[in-house]
Design a protein around this motif. Structure first.
Motif, mmCIF file in Angstrom:
data_model
loop_
_atom_site.group_PDB
_atom_site.id
_atom_site.type_symbol
_atom_site.label_atom_id
_atom_site.label_comp_id
_atom_site.label_asym_id
_atom_site.label_seq_id
_atom_site.Cartn_x
_atom_site.Cartn_y
_atom_site.Cartn_z
ATOM 1 N N ARG A 57 -14.735 15.834 7.194
ATOM 2 C CA ARG A 57 -14.688 17.662 7.382
ATOM 3 C C ARG A 57 -13.202 17.719 8.009
ATOM 4 N NH1 ARG A 57 -18.795 14.097 8.413
ATOM 5 N NH2 ARG A 57 -20.834 15.108 9.251
ATOM 6 N N VAL B 224 -17.410 11.163 3.501
ATOM 7 C CA VAL B 224 -17.530 12.575 3.426
ATOM 8 C C VAL B 224 -16.593 13.313 4.762
ATOM 9 C CG1 VAL B 224 -18.645 13.638 5.127
ATOM 10 C CG2 VAL B 224 -19.990 12.547 4.484
ATOM 11 N N ILE C 248 -17.188 21.329 4.743
ATOM 12 C CA ILE C 248 -16.931 19.281 4.519
ATOM 13 C C ILE C 248 -17.767 18.985 3.092
ATOM 14 C CG2 ILE C 248 -19.143 17.486 4.597
ATOM 15 C CD1 ILE C 248 -20.111 19.101 7.467
#
Length: 86
Positions: free
Chosen positions: A83, A81, A57
């Motif tokens: 991932r 964010v 992440i």
């Protein structure tokens, strides 16, 4: 007032305006942030890597911020964010 004095004042005002509005580009080593800084305004194109929160992440701060005379008038910068799958 004579015509010559008016011309000199007009040229001086034009030069002063040009000096106050010509930006200087600053490049930061935080992931790609660029700042255009002049005396009257500042434009920041954010692309800052905030760091890794785990194994897969990463967090980025991206967007544009505009400041006029030090006051923020526009800001759409947000944290993103990302991932990664393995």
């Amino acid at each position: 007032m004579s015509r010559k004095k008016k011309l000199i004042r007009f040229l001086a005002a034009g030069i002063l305006l040009a000096v106050l509005t010509i930006p200087e580009a600053r490049y930061y080593k935080d992931g790609g942030t660029v700042e255009y800084h002049a005396v009257l305004y500042q434009i920041i194109h954010w692309h800052s890597m905030r760091g890794a929160e785990g194994d897969h992440i990463e967090t980025y701060y991206e967007g544009v911020e505009i400041r006029i005379l030090g006051k923020t008038v526009y800001n759409n910068a947000k944290d993103y964010v990302i991932r990664y799958c393995e």
